[in-house]
Design a protein around this motif. Structure first.
Motif, mmCIF file in Angstrom:
data_model
loop_
_atom_site.group_PDB
_atom_site.id
_atom_site.type_symbol
_atom_site.label_atom_id
_atom_site.label_comp_id
_atom_site.label_asym_id
_atom_site.label_seq_id
_atom_site.Cartn_x
_atom_site.Cartn_y
_atom_site.Cartn_z
ATOM 1 N N LEU A 20 2.688 7.631 14.853
ATOM 2 C CA LEU A 20 1.249 7.393 14.923
ATOM 3 C C LEU A 20 0.588 7.695 13.579
ATOM 4 C CD1 LEU A 20 -1.291 6.740 16.610
ATOM 5 C CD2 LEU A 20 -1.379 9.172 17.189
ATOM 6 N N PHE A 21 1.001 8.793 12.929
ATOM 7 C CA PHE A 21 0.469 9.119 11.606
ATOM 8 C C PHE A 21 0.764 7.995 10.616
ATOM 9 C CE2 PHE A 21 1.686 10.616 7.372
ATOM 10 C CZ PHE A 21 0.450 11.043 6.917
ATOM 11 N N SER A 22 1.980 7.458 10.679
ATOM 12 C CA SER A 22 2.344 6.408 9.722
ATOM 13 C C SER A 22 1.497 5.154 9.932
ATOM 14 C CB SER A 22 3.830 6.082 9.812
ATOM 15 O OG SER A 22 4.151 5.482 11.044
ATOM 16 N N TYR A 23 1.148 4.857 11.172
ATOM 17 C CA TYR A 23 0.292 3.687 11.402
ATOM 18 C C TYR A 23 -1.161 3.953 11.035
ATOM 19 C CZ TYR A 23 3.763 0.525 13.020
ATOM 20 O OH TYR A 23 4.830 -0.324 13.036
ATOM 21 N N ILE A 24 -1.622 5.172 11.173
ATOM 22 C CA ILE A 24 -2.965 5.512 10.695
ATOM 23 C C ILE A 24 -3.017 5.399 9.174
ATOM 24 C CG2 ILE A 24 -4.614 7.414 10.454
ATOM 25 C CD1 ILE A 24 -3.779 8.271 13.300
ATOM 26 N N LEU A 25 -1.962 5.901 8.516
ATOM 27 C CA LEU A 25 -1.873 5.780 7.059
ATOM 28 C C LEU A 25 -1.806 4.318 6.635
ATOM 29 C CD1 LEU A 25 -1.542 7.179 4.297
ATOM 30 C CD2 LEU A 25 0.928 7.163 4.716
ATOM 31 N N THR A 26 -1.020 3.522 7.341
ATOM 32 C CA THR A 26 -0.926 2.089 7.040
ATOM 33 C C THR A 26 -2.290 1.422 7.176
ATOM 34 O OG1 THR A 26 1.369 2.013 7.788
ATOM 35 C CG2 THR A 26 0.183 -0.073 7.709
ATOM 36 N N GLY A 27 -2.994 1.717 8.252
ATOM 37 C CA GLY A 27 -4.317 1.129 8.460
ATOM 38 C C GLY A 27 -5.284 1.499 7.350
#
Length: 125
Positions: A20-27
């Motif tokens: 989830l953190f990686s997708y928040i960072l990606t966004g």
């Protein structure tokens, strides 16, 4: 008995949290890239390279976080994190119709980049 089931679940839960953190960072990074594209009128090559860097950076940090937390076989957990990131990315791409043209070399290149970024993050943690 109850304690062992909790410790077995912990890596999976942390894996999902770091995913989830990686997708928040990606966004967040994609929003910055969109702003730069709007303001600087970037070329397609630069945008494509930036997207690849974003994928690798997001999986690297997720693998790094996972490796720091689990501390056992960190490279393997990082690899798993990168593959999970790619699977979600591929599922969303197929769901919105981007994957209807078939699986080409960029599909496998993205898989290798995501898995490698996660594994590198796990190894360096």
């Amino acid at each position: 008995m109850e304690q062992s089931s909790k410790t077995e679940r912990t890596p999976v839960i942390f894996l999902l949290k770091s995913l989830l953190f990686s997708y928040i960072l990606t966004g967040a990074l994609l929003v910055i890239l969109a702003f730069l594209l709007y303001k600087l009128n970037l070329s397609e090559k630069i945008v494509s390279a930036a997207i690849i860097v974003i994928y690798v950076a997001a999986t690297f940090f997720a693998g790094f976080m996972t490796g720091k937390k689990i501390r056992n076989r960190r490279f393997l957990w990082g690899l798993l994190e990168g593959c999970a990131y790619f699977l979600v990315l591929a599922a969303v791409s197929f769901a919105v119709g981007q994957g209807k043209t078939g699986i080409d070399t960029s599909f496998f290149t993205t898989l290798v980049l995501c898995a490698g970024g996660g594994m590198l993050g796990g190894m360096l943690s």
